[in-house]
Enzyme design. Structure first.
Site, mmCIF file in Angstrom:
data_model
loop_
_atom_site.group_PDB
_atom_site.id
_atom_site.type_symbol
_atom_site.label_atom_id
_atom_site.label_comp_id
_atom_site.label_asym_id
_atom_site.label_seq_id
_atom_site.Cartn_x
_atom_site.Cartn_y
_atom_site.Cartn_z
ATOM 1 N N ASP A 120 0.873 -1.176 0.000
ATOM 2 C CA ASP A 120 0.000 0.000 0.000
ATOM 3 C C ASP A 120 0.908 1.224 0.000
ATOM 4 O O ASP A 120 1.692 1.414 0.927
ATOM 5 C CB ASP A 120 -0.899 -0.034 1.242
ATOM 6 C CG ASP A 120 -2.003 1.019 1.165
ATOM 7 O OD1 ASP A 120 -2.122 1.682 0.112
ATOM 8 O OD2 ASP A 120 -2.722 1.174 2.160
ATOM 9 N N ASP A 160 -3.060 2.499 -6.090
ATOM 10 C CA ASP A 160 -1.866 2.500 -5.234
ATOM 11 C C ASP A 160 -1.750 1.303 -4.308
ATOM 12 O O ASP A 160 -1.018 1.342 -3.338
ATOM 13 C CB ASP A 160 -1.809 3.806 -4.424
ATOM 14 C CG ASP A 160 -2.974 3.917 -3.463
ATOM 15 O OD1 ASP A 160 -3.928 3.131 -3.595
ATOM 16 O OD2 ASP A 160 -2.935 4.781 -2.575
ATOM 17 N N GLU A 161 -2.474 0.231 -4.570
ATOM 18 C CA GLU A 161 -2.253 -0.968 -3.758
ATOM 19 C C GLU A 161 -2.457 -2.243 -4.558
ATOM 20 O O GLU A 161 -3.189 -2.256 -5.553
ATOM 21 C CB GLU A 161 -3.100 -0.976 -2.478
ATOM 22 C CG GLU A 161 -4.554 -0.801 -2.689
ATOM 23 C CD GLU A 161 -5.373 -0.909 -1.399
ATOM 24 O OE1 GLU A 161 -5.092 -1.751 -0.533
ATOM 25 O OE2 GLU A 161 -6.343 -0.148 -1.290
#
Lengths: 380, 377
Positions: A9, A105-106
């Site tokens: 993350d 973003d993860e």
């Protein structure tokens, strides 16, 4: 078989990119989202400095301004973030063939079977973090655990720039607040509290029949999760044995523009289908909204087809209930077969199949044949 | 308007017209059922752009008159009505509502439904008015023949084809003093002809409408009248008239694709082969292909699934074989549906090699032919 799942993350992703590209912002409360002058904008990300003022994502910009008047408010540059995200995926691919991107973003990386490349889980996690730092000059928080549920909780445990490894499950889980559990939203949390369940240890002691009686199917899921059990596999988005085309748009599209793009994508992928002599039975439309939430809808036809019109009609019926705007749409064809039922009348009628064959041939010769409906007015 | 009748009578009428009543439409009146009470007859109408149905029922009329009410609501109320009680429908002239009750003053159930403007209801199509556009044609057909013709061919029509609507139709025509019904989705074709039918008509009507019409037909020699105008087909069946819009386009040249010779002929126990296909199909359901491989060799027919992810199955059955051995691939659904439709204990299958049409016929169903194309790579 025990799994090793790694969850990455990125830390305050959009804000971190802005700070990286403009070092003067370092150490300052940077808040990204909407138009700071518009009353309707919400915070999409903010730096850790801004979080100290109580600012968090999804908060209205106006409220963030009140809480943190000295904050640096930026509209953000989505194109840039998408580019960084694409580079990030390439890094993940170096570590595992099985990558499930959850959002911009993860991601989950299935590291099962790769354990022996590293001295231990700590060095595995550090290797991923180091590579991201080297290539992108950004920090990430990483969680490593035997399943997706625990890995995601672990990466959240020690943000920013954290690394948490879950080996002893019950003590780890007991340190997690109940409302952070997967599937425990506001309503479920309230319900659990009303049942006298205020934390994960109490949840674990609650008998299965009571949980199922009160919460149905979700009760069973919570029973499993409270024991750290989660059997979901890491799912890569790339489907095997399917053909597809998708496009991300510089400007979000809706209405008529969606129809045109859908037709262009369908035409492209149907042509590839015909080129390999296949027909498809299942048509899937992928839709991504401006906030990156993404979902797919599918329909399986009675008869396999390679007809652009038929595929387009099906795709259009699938997308119709969703008004958009979309930042990405895609068309995927699966259930492919190269067996086709012959046409009884092929000697007597110029049928659709032959029409497409002819059109494809002309295109191969360099002629640009398009459906009239995709042309702009001035082209007509 | 005021009438009285039993639940069964009213429901029978509703079931007939409801197919033409739309459940939702941007034009409200198309969601209505039209009711008209005259001299102990209730006339009910349902209509939309493609299909109109009119039927008459014997009811006790206390006051003549007409109303249009929302079809689905009216139908649902009648469906839930208790079996023993009569249904009493009365228009309240003051409110323009109809009142549905069991007719007692202390009726335990009473519903008031708003009515729509009767004058807005579209006129029921009248062949006399359409004749000006061209001559109407009449054809009297024994009910049992039309019923059989529809039920033996409808399955071969395409389920939906926006660009080639004629493939969703059954072609009904008279030729060489035969009644002919033909349907094809271009991969298979069902053709049924019955001799002794003079006439000069040819019309394409959707298989969907015709299947509904077939439900109104009895297995009798009593005739029904088909009236054709340039745009519509009118079926007068007992107390009901069904008007279906004709499908436009050119029906494919079906006579030209009927094979006239064969290299292999087998005669096979129909039910036994249906059972074989049904068993093999268990493997195929859920697979991306519907392919089965049929091998004919030394008086045995083998039906085999492909090599599927989940496994493979095959079964063989004794057949009476004449001519060459053969290996041919086909869509099992086409095979299954053809075998189910053809009558008779023994079915004859004719082949012309692995890439040519397969023809089915049966002595017990003269006049019926089913043709299906094989699957090829």
């Amino acid at each position: 078989m025990p799994q090793t799942i790694l969850h990455v993350d990125m830390d305050a992703f959009f804000a971190a990119i802005e700070i990286r590209d403009n070092p003067q912002l370092a150490g300052k409360p940077v808040i990204i989202g909407g138009d700071p002058n518009s009353p309707r904008g919400v915070v999409s990300t903010c730096s850790y400095e801004a979080r100290k003022f109580g600012v968090h994502s999804a908060m209205p910009i106006a409220q963030a301004k009140k809480l943190c008047p000295q904050g640096i408010f930026l509209k953000g540059n989505m194109d840039k973030y998408v580019k960084v995200s694409q580079e990030l995926i390439l890094i993940f691919d170096e570590f595992s063939p099985l990558v499930e991107q959850l959002s911009i973003d993860e991601a989950f990386l299935d590291m099962t079977g790769c354990e022996h490349f590293y001295q231990d889980f700590t060095s595995m996690g550090q290797a991923v973090k180091r590579r991201i730092k080297e290539k992108l000059n950004l920090t990430a928080s990483v969680g490593i655990a035997p399943n997706k549920f625990l890995a995601k909780l672990a990466s959240d445990k020690d943000k920013p720039d954290g690394l948490t490894i879950v080996e002893d499950i019950p003590p780890f889980l007991d340190s997690i607040p109940l409302e952070k559990m997967w599937g425990v939203g506001k309503q479920t949390h309230k319900k659990l509290l009303s049942m006298g369940i205020k934390d994960i240890p109490t949840l674990r002691q609650t008998p299965l029949d009571i949980l199922v009686r009160e919460l149905g199917k979700q009760g069973y899921q919570l029973y499993q999760l409270s024991r750290g059990i989660d059997n979901r596999a890491v799912e890569t988005t790339e489907e095997t044995k399917s053909l597809g085309a998708e496009e991300t748009f510089p400007i979000d599209i809706e209405g008529e523009a969606v129809k045109k793009k859908l037709l262009l994508l369908t035409d492209k992928v149907a042509r590839r289908l015909r080129k390999q002599g296949s027909s498809c039975r299942t048509i899937t439309v992928k839709m991504r909204y401006p906030d990156f939430s993404t979902f797919e809808k599918s329909h399986t036809l009675l008869e396999a087809t390679a007809d652009t019109d038929k595929i387009y009609q099906t795709a259009l019926d699938l997308i119709k209930p969703y008004p958009g705007p979309f930042r990405l749409i895609g068309v995927y064809l699966s259930n492919l077969t190269n067996m086709v039922s012959k046409n009884l009348f092929e000697d007597y009628s110029k049928d659709k199949d032959q029409l497409w064959e002819t059109i494809d041939k002309l295109r191969d010769k360099g002629l640009d044949i398009k459906k009239a409906s995709v042309l702009k007015r001035k082209d007509k | 308007m005021h009438f009285n009748c039993s639940k069964d009578t009213l429901l029978a009428g509703i079931n007939i017209v409801q197919k033409a009543v739309q459940t939702s439409s941007s034009i409200d009146i198309y969601t209505g059922i039209y009711l008209e009470a005259t001299s102990n007859t209730l006339t009910m109408l349902g209509t939309n752009i493609d299909l109109s149905i009119r039927t008459s029922l014997p009811v006790e009329v206390l006051e003549e008159g007409k109303v249009v009410v929302e079809g689905k609501l009216f139908a649902d109320i009648v469906r839930k009505w208790s079996q023993e009680k009569p249904i009493n429908v009365e228009l309240d002239e003051n409110t323009n509502n109809i009142i549905i009750s069991d007719g007692n003053d202390n009726s335990s159930f009473k519903a008031q439904i708003k009515t729509m403007n009767v004058d807005d209801y579209p006129p029921f199509p009248d062949p006399q008015q359409e004749i000006e556009e061209g001559e109407a044609k009449y054809w009297d057909i024994p009910q049992k023949h039309l019923k059989k013709a529809i039920n033996s061919t409808a399955f071969s029509a395409a389920k939906a084809d926006h660009s080639r609507l004629y493939l969703t139709a059954i072609l009904l025509e008279s030729k060489n003093a035969e009644l002919r019904a033909v349907a094809t989705d271009t991969h298979r074709l069902a053709y049924y002809k019955i001799p002794g039918h003079e006439g000069d008509v040819s019309a394409m009507i959707t298989a969907e409408d015709l299947l509904d019409i077939a439900k109104l037909l009895d297995d009798t020699d009593e005739t029904i009248r088909l009236t054709l105008t340039p745009r519509r087909a009118f079926f007068d069946i007992n107390d009901t008239t069904v008007v279906s819009r004709l499908v436009e386009g050119n029906f494919p040249p079906y006579e030209k694709v009927i094979p006239t010779q064969h290299k292999t002929v087998v005669k096979v126990d129909r039910q036994a082969l249906i059972d074989v296909v049904d068993r093999i199909a268990v493997m195929i359901r859920g697979a991306s292909t519907f392919m089965v491989k049929m091998t004919i060799k030394d008086h045995y027919m083998t039906i085999a699934s492909g090599e599927l992810e989940i496994g493979q199955a095959q079964e063989r059955i004794y057949v009476d074989q004449e001519g060459e051995d053969l290996e041919i691939k086909m869509d099992y659904r086409f095979l299954f549906e053809g075998l189910k439709t053809i009558n008779g204990e023994i079915v004859e299958m004719q082949f012309n090699g692995p890439e040519m049409a397969i023809l089915f016929k049966s002595e017990e169903m003269p006049g019926f032919i089913y043709i299906m194309m094989p699957l090829i790579v």
